[in-house]
Design a protein around this motif. Structure first.
Motif, PDB file in Angstrom:
ATOM      1  N   ARG A 164       0.821  -1.199   0.000  1.00  0.00           N
ATOM      2  CA  ARG A 164       0.000   0.000   0.000  1.00  0.00           C
ATOM      3  C   ARG A 164       0.863   1.261   0.000  1.00  0.00           C
ATOM      4  NH1 ARG A 164      -4.472   1.096   4.643  1.00  0.00           N
ATOM      5  NH2 ARG A 164      -4.874   3.278   4.142  1.00  0.00           N
ATOM      6  N   GLU A 165       1.930   1.229   0.819  1.00  0.00           N
ATOM      7  CA  GLU A 165       2.744   2.437   0.948  1.00  0.00           C
ATOM      8  C   GLU A 165       3.683   2.645  -0.245  1.00  0.00           C
ATOM      9  OE1 GLU A 165       4.635   1.934   4.671  1.00  0.00           O
ATOM     10  OE2 GLU A 165       2.839   2.505   5.802  1.00  0.00           O
ATOM     11  N   LEU A 166       4.270   1.533  -0.699  1.00  0.00           N
ATOM     12  CA  LEU A 166       5.320   1.699  -1.717  1.00  0.00           C
ATOM     13  C   LEU A 166       4.771   1.717  -3.147  1.00  0.00           C
ATOM     14  CD1 LEU A 166       8.022  -0.627  -0.167  1.00  0.00           C
ATOM     15  CD2 LEU A 166       8.082   1.854  -0.311  1.00  0.00           C
ATOM     16  N   ILE A 167       3.649   1.048  -3.360  1.00  0.00           N
ATOM     17  CA  ILE A 167       3.140   0.968  -4.733  1.00  0.00           C
ATOM     18  C   ILE A 167       1.852   1.774  -4.894  1.00  0.00           C
ATOM     19  CG2 ILE A 167       2.428  -0.570  -6.596  1.00  0.00           C
ATOM     20  CD1 ILE A 167       5.224  -1.149  -5.893  1.00  0.00           C
ATOM     21  N   LEU A 168       0.823   1.398  -4.136  1.00  0.00           N
ATOM     22  CA  LEU A 168      -0.501   1.985  -4.374  1.00  0.00           C
ATOM     23  C   LEU A 168      -0.511   3.477  -4.091  1.00  0.00           C
ATOM     24  CD1 LEU A 168      -2.852  -0.786  -2.951  1.00  0.00           C
ATOM     25  CD2 LEU A 168      -2.236  -0.344  -5.314  1.00  0.00           C
ATOM     26  N   SER A 169       0.104   3.902  -2.971  1.00  0.00           N
ATOM     27  CA  SER A 169       0.039   5.315  -2.622  1.00  0.00           C
ATOM     28  C   SER A 169       0.873   6.158  -3.586  1.00  0.00           C
ATOM     29  CB  SER A 169       0.521   5.517  -1.195  1.00  0.00           C
ATOM     30  OG  SER A 169       1.907   5.303  -1.129  1.00  0.00           O
ATOM     31  N   LYS A 170       1.892   5.574  -4.169  1.00  0.00           N
ATOM     32  CA  LYS A 170       2.742   6.326  -5.095  1.00  0.00           C
ATOM     33  C   LYS A 170       2.052   6.553  -6.445  1.00  0.00           C
ATOM     34  CE  LYS A 170       6.898   6.609  -3.008  1.00  0.00           C
ATOM     35  NZ  LYS A 170       6.458   6.478  -1.601  1.00  0.00           N
ATOM     36  N   GLY A 171       1.239   5.576  -6.850  1.00  0.00           N
ATOM     37  CA  GLY A 171       0.573   5.712  -8.138  1.00  0.00           C
ATOM     38  C   GLY A 171       1.583   5.858  -9.260  1.00  0.00           C
ATOM     39  N   GLY A 172       1.413   6.877 -10.063  1.00  0.00           N
ATOM     40  CA  GLY A 172       2.333   7.085 -11.178  1.00  0.00           C
ATOM     41  C   GLY A 172       3.431   8.066 -10.868  1.00  0.00           C
ATOM     42  N   LYS A 173       3.723   8.250  -9.583  1.00  0.00           N
ATOM     43  CA  LYS A 173       4.668   9.314  -9.218  1.00  0.00           C
ATOM     44  C   LYS A 173       6.118   8.959  -9.536  1.00  0.00           C
ATOM     45  CE  LYS A 173       2.573  10.667  -5.199  1.00  0.00           C
ATOM     46  NZ  LYS A 173       2.671  11.121  -3.808  1.00  0.00           N
ATOM     47  N   GLY A 174       6.405   7.690  -9.608  1.00  0.00           N
ATOM     48  CA  GLY A 174       7.783   7.308  -9.901  1.00  0.00           C
ATOM     49  C   GLY A 174       7.824   6.369 -11.087  1.00  0.00           C
ATOM     50  N   PRO A 175       8.997   6.137 -11.647  1.00  0.00           N
ATOM     51  CA  PRO A 175       9.102   5.152 -12.726  1.00  0.00           C
ATOM     52  C   PRO A 175       8.764   3.757 -12.200  1.00  0.00           C
ATOM     53  CG  PRO A 175      11.273   5.952 -12.065  1.00  0.00           C
ATOM     54  CD  PRO A 175      10.272   6.795 -11.350  1.00  0.00           C
ATOM     55  N   PRO A 176       7.917   3.034 -12.949  1.00  0.00           N
ATOM     56  CA  PRO A 176       7.455   1.726 -12.469  1.00  0.00           C
ATOM     57  C   PRO A 176       8.574   0.766 -12.061  1.00  0.00           C
ATOM     58  CG  PRO A 176       6.213   2.383 -14.372  1.00  0.00           C
ATOM     59  CD  PRO A 176       7.259   3.418 -14.187  1.00  0.00           C
ATOM     60  N   PRO A 177       9.682   0.662 -12.833  1.00  0.00           N
ATOM     61  CA  PRO A 177      10.720  -0.272 -12.395  1.00  0.00           C
ATOM     62  C   PRO A 177      11.249   0.063 -11.004  1.00  0.00           C
ATOM     63  CG  PRO A 177      11.156   0.464 -14.613  1.00  0.00           C
ATOM     64  CD  PRO A 177      10.041   1.305 -14.100  1.00  0.00           C
ATOM     65  N   LYS A 178      11.349   1.377 -10.723  1.00  0.00           N
ATOM     66  CA  LYS A 178      11.859   1.796  -9.422  1.00  0.00           C
ATOM     67  C   LYS A 178      10.872   1.415  -8.310  1.00  0.00           C
ATOM     68  CE  LYS A 178      15.085   5.524  -8.722  1.00  0.00           C
ATOM     69  NZ  LYS A 178      15.391   6.908  -9.083  1.00  0.00           N
ATOM     70  N   LEU A 179       9.584   1.651  -8.579  1.00  0.00           N
ATOM     71  CA  LEU A 179       8.569   1.319  -7.580  1.00  0.00           C
ATOM     72  C   LEU A 179       8.595  -0.173  -7.275  1.00  0.00           C
ATOM     73  CD1 LEU A 179       5.507   3.445  -8.731  1.00  0.00           C
ATOM     74  CD2 LEU A 179       7.128   3.938  -6.912  1.00  0.00           C
ATOM     75  N   CYS A 180       8.652  -0.969  -8.355  1.00  0.00           N
ATOM     76  CA  CYS A 180       8.683  -2.416  -8.156  1.00  0.00           C
ATOM     77  C   CYS A 180       9.917  -2.823  -7.367  1.00  0.00           C
ATOM     78  CB  CYS A 180       8.685  -3.132  -9.503  1.00  0.00           C
ATOM     79  SG  CYS A 180       7.140  -2.987 -10.358  1.00  0.00           S
ATOM     80  N   ALA A 181      11.034  -2.200  -7.711  1.00  0.00           N
ATOM     81  CA  ALA A 181      12.273  -2.576  -7.037  1.00  0.00           C
ATOM     82  C   ALA A 181      12.227  -2.198  -5.560  1.00  0.00           C
ATOM     83  CB  ALA A 181      13.454  -1.902  -7.720  1.00  0.00           C
ATOM     84  N   SER A 182      11.548  -1.097  -5.240  1.00  0.00           N
ATOM     85  CA  SER A 182      11.480  -0.713  -3.836  1.00  0.00           C
ATOM     86  C   SER A 182      10.636  -1.703  -3.045  1.00  0.00           C
ATOM     87  CB  SER A 182      10.908   0.695  -3.708  1.00  0.00           C
ATOM     88  OG  SER A 182       9.549   0.674  -4.083  1.00  0.00           O
ATOM     89  N   PHE A 183       9.681  -2.318  -3.722  1.00  0.00           N
ATOM     90  CA  PHE A 183       8.831  -3.271  -3.017  1.00  0.00           C
ATOM     91  C   PHE A 183       9.521  -4.619  -2.865  1.00  0.00           C
ATOM     92  CE2 PHE A 183       5.406  -6.469  -3.026  1.00  0.00           C
ATOM     93  CZ  PHE A 183       4.779  -6.100  -1.855  1.00  0.00           C
ATOM     94  N   SER A 184      10.073  -5.119  -3.957  1.00  0.00           N
ATOM     95  CA  SER A 184      10.808  -6.383  -3.853  1.00  0.00           C
ATOM     96  C   SER A 184      12.180  -6.164  -4.447  1.00  0.00           C
ATOM     97  CB  SER A 184      10.072  -7.494  -4.592  1.00  0.00           C
ATOM     98  OG  SER A 184      10.198  -7.369  -5.963  1.00  0.00           O
ATOM     99  N   PRO A 185      13.194  -6.068  -3.610  1.00  0.00           N
ATOM    100  CA  PRO A 185      14.503  -5.579  -4.040  1.00  0.00           C
ATOM    101  C   PRO A 185      15.304  -6.540  -4.912  1.00  0.00           C
ATOM    102  CG  PRO A 185      14.470  -6.020  -1.683  1.00  0.00           C
ATOM    103  CD  PRO A 185      13.133  -6.348  -2.184  1.00  0.00           C
TER     104      PRO A 185
END
Lengths: 306, 55
Positions: free
Chosen positions: A77-98
Motif C-alpha cells: 500500500r505504501e510503496l506501490i498503491l500510494s505512489k501511483g504514477g509518481k515514480g518510474p514503475p521499475p523503481k517502484l517495483c524494485a522498492s517493493f521487492s529488491p
C-alpha cells in the motif's frame, strides 16, 4: 463461448469428460494455430505481457505463503498503491521487492509460463536422430513447426473456462502431454497409413475430409494447369519465332550474333544494322524519357494486366 | 491468369530459343525445310522435354 454451440456447455461437466462433449460441438470454427502472435509487431507487446506477469509474480513472492500477510500488505500500500504514477514503475517495483529484475525473470518465467492462459510454447524441440531419409526429415520439421508455433491445442479447445485441471485433462485425452518423440512417431504412422484421426471441430474423419475435397480441387486444377501450359507454350513459341523484333525485349541482352542469326532467317539479310536497331529498340523499351512518361505510359501496363 | 502465364512463357521462350540455335536446326534449314516445319517438328519436339519436366 461460440466454440461450444448454442448453449454454454462446460466440457468437463456431468462427469462424461471432454471427449463425450465434443460430439455436441456445433461450431464451424476451424481450430488452428496461427502466426498472428509471433509476427507482425505483436511479439514485442507479448513480451510486455510476459514481463508484467513476471513482475506481478515477483511482487507476489514477497507475501510468502500467506496472501493476507499484513506486513507485506502495508508495504504494498505504501510503496506501490500510494505512489501511483509518481515514480518510474521499475523503481517502484524494485522498492517493493529488491530482487533484481533479471533474476526475477529467470526465476519466475517458468511459473509465469505455466500460469499464463495465453501460453505460447517456445520449448526447444529435442535433438533429432540423424535421419538420412529426407521425407522423414520433412515430416519431422512439419510436426515441430506445428507444435512449436501452433501453441497448445488444449488451450484453444478449452476456451475461456480453462483451469489447470481441465487443461491437463484435455491434454491427456489429446495425447499432447506425451513426450515429443512418441508424438512424432504417431504422426509418422498416421502419414504412412493415411489415417489422421478425427477433426476436433466436426468429428469427421480427416481422411474423409481429404477424400471429398480432393476430387473437386483436382477437376479445377488439372485442366487449369493444362490450359496454362498450352497457352504458355504457344506464347513462348510465338515470341521465340519472332525473336529479335520489338516484341522480344529479352533477346537483345544476348550478343548480337544469335539475335541477328534468327532475325536473318526470318526476315531478309541484315547483319550489322540489325544489332544497331536492336540496341536502340532495347533502350526505348527500358523506360521513358522522364517520370511523367514512365508514369503515364509504362506503369499502366501492369495495372491493366493485373 | 495472364499474369500467372508470364513466368512460364518467359521460361519456355528460353527453352525454345536455345533449341533453335542448335546445330540440328541449322541442318534442317540447310536441307531446305520450311521454317514452320523446323519450328513445329525440330524445335518444339526437343523443347517439350524440359517443358514437361518442369510442369
Amino acid at each position: 463461448m461460440a466454440l461450444f454451440g448454442e448453449r454454454e456447455v462446460d466440457p468437463m461437466q456431468d462427469g462424461s469428460g471432454w471427449k463425450a462433449n465434443t460430439g455436441r460441438l456445433r461450431s464451424r470454427h476451424a481450430v488452428s494455430g496461427t502466426f498472428g502472435h509471433l509476427v507482425g509487431g505483436y511479439g514485442a507487446g507479448y513480451y510486455g505481457y510476459m514481463w508484467s506477469e513476471v513482475l506481478a509474480l515477483d511482487m507476489l513472492s514477497v507475501y510468502g505463503k500467506n496472501l493476507m500477510n499484513p506486513v507485506a500488505g502495508r508495504r504494498f500500500r505504501e510503496l506501490i498503491l500510494s505512489k501511483g504514477g509518481k515514480g518510474p514503475p521499475p523503481k517502484l517495483c524494485a522498492s517493493f521487492s529488491p530482487r533484481s529484475l533479471a533474476k526475477a525473470f529467470s526465476k519466475n518465467h517458468r511459473t509465469a509460463r505455466r500460469l499464463s492462459t495465453r501460453h505460447v510454447r517456445l520449448r526447444r524441440p529435442p535433438p533429432l536422430a540423424n535421419h538420412s531419409d529426407p521425407a522423414r526429415g520433412r515430416a519431422a520439421a512439419f510436426f515441430f513447426l506445428f507444435t512449436w508455433v501452433g501453441g497448445d491445442p488444449a488451450y484453444l479447445l478449452a476456451g475461456k473456462i480453462s483451469n489447470p485441471e481441465q487443461i491437463e485433462s484435455i491434454r491427456r485425452q489429446l495425447g499432447v502431454d506425451r513426450p515429443f518423440h512418441v508424438q512424432l512417431w504417431i504422426f509418422i504412422q498416421q502419414i504412412a497409413t493415411g489415417d489422421f484421426g478425427e477433426s476436433w471441430s466436426t468429428n469427421e474423419k480427416v481422411s474423409a475430409i481429404f477424400a471429398t475435397r480432393l476430387g473437386p480441387s483436382l477437376t479445377v486444377l488439372v485442366p487449369l494447369l493444362a490450359v496454362d501450359t498450352l497457352l504458355a507454350i504457344a506464347a513462348a513459341m510465338l515470341v521465340a519465332y519472332v525473336r529479335g523484333s520489338l516484341t522480344d525485349p529479352h533477346g537483345h541482352d544476348r550478343t548480337g550474333t544469335s539475335a541477328s542469326r534468327s532475325a536473318s532467317s526470318s526476315t531478309s539479310s541484315c547483319s550489322s544494322t540489325c544489332s544497331r536497331t536492336n540496341s536502340a529498340g532495347f533502350r526505348s523499351r527500358a523506360g521513358g524519357n522522364g517520370l511523367t512518361e514512365n508514369l503515364l505510359r509504362f506503369s499502366l501496363l501492369p495495372i491493366i494486366v493485373g | 491468369m495472364i499474369v500467372s502465364l508470364a513466368p512460364d512463357t518467359r521460361l519456355y521462350r528460353s527453352f525454345f530459343s536455345t533449341r533453335s540455335n542448335q546445330d540440328y536446326v541449322r541442318t534442317a534449314r540447310a536441307k531446305g525445310m520450311s521454317e514452320t516445319r523446323v519450328m513445329w517438328v525440330h524445335v518444339l519436339r526437343n523443347a517439350s522435354i524440359p517443358i514437361i519436366t518442369q510442369t
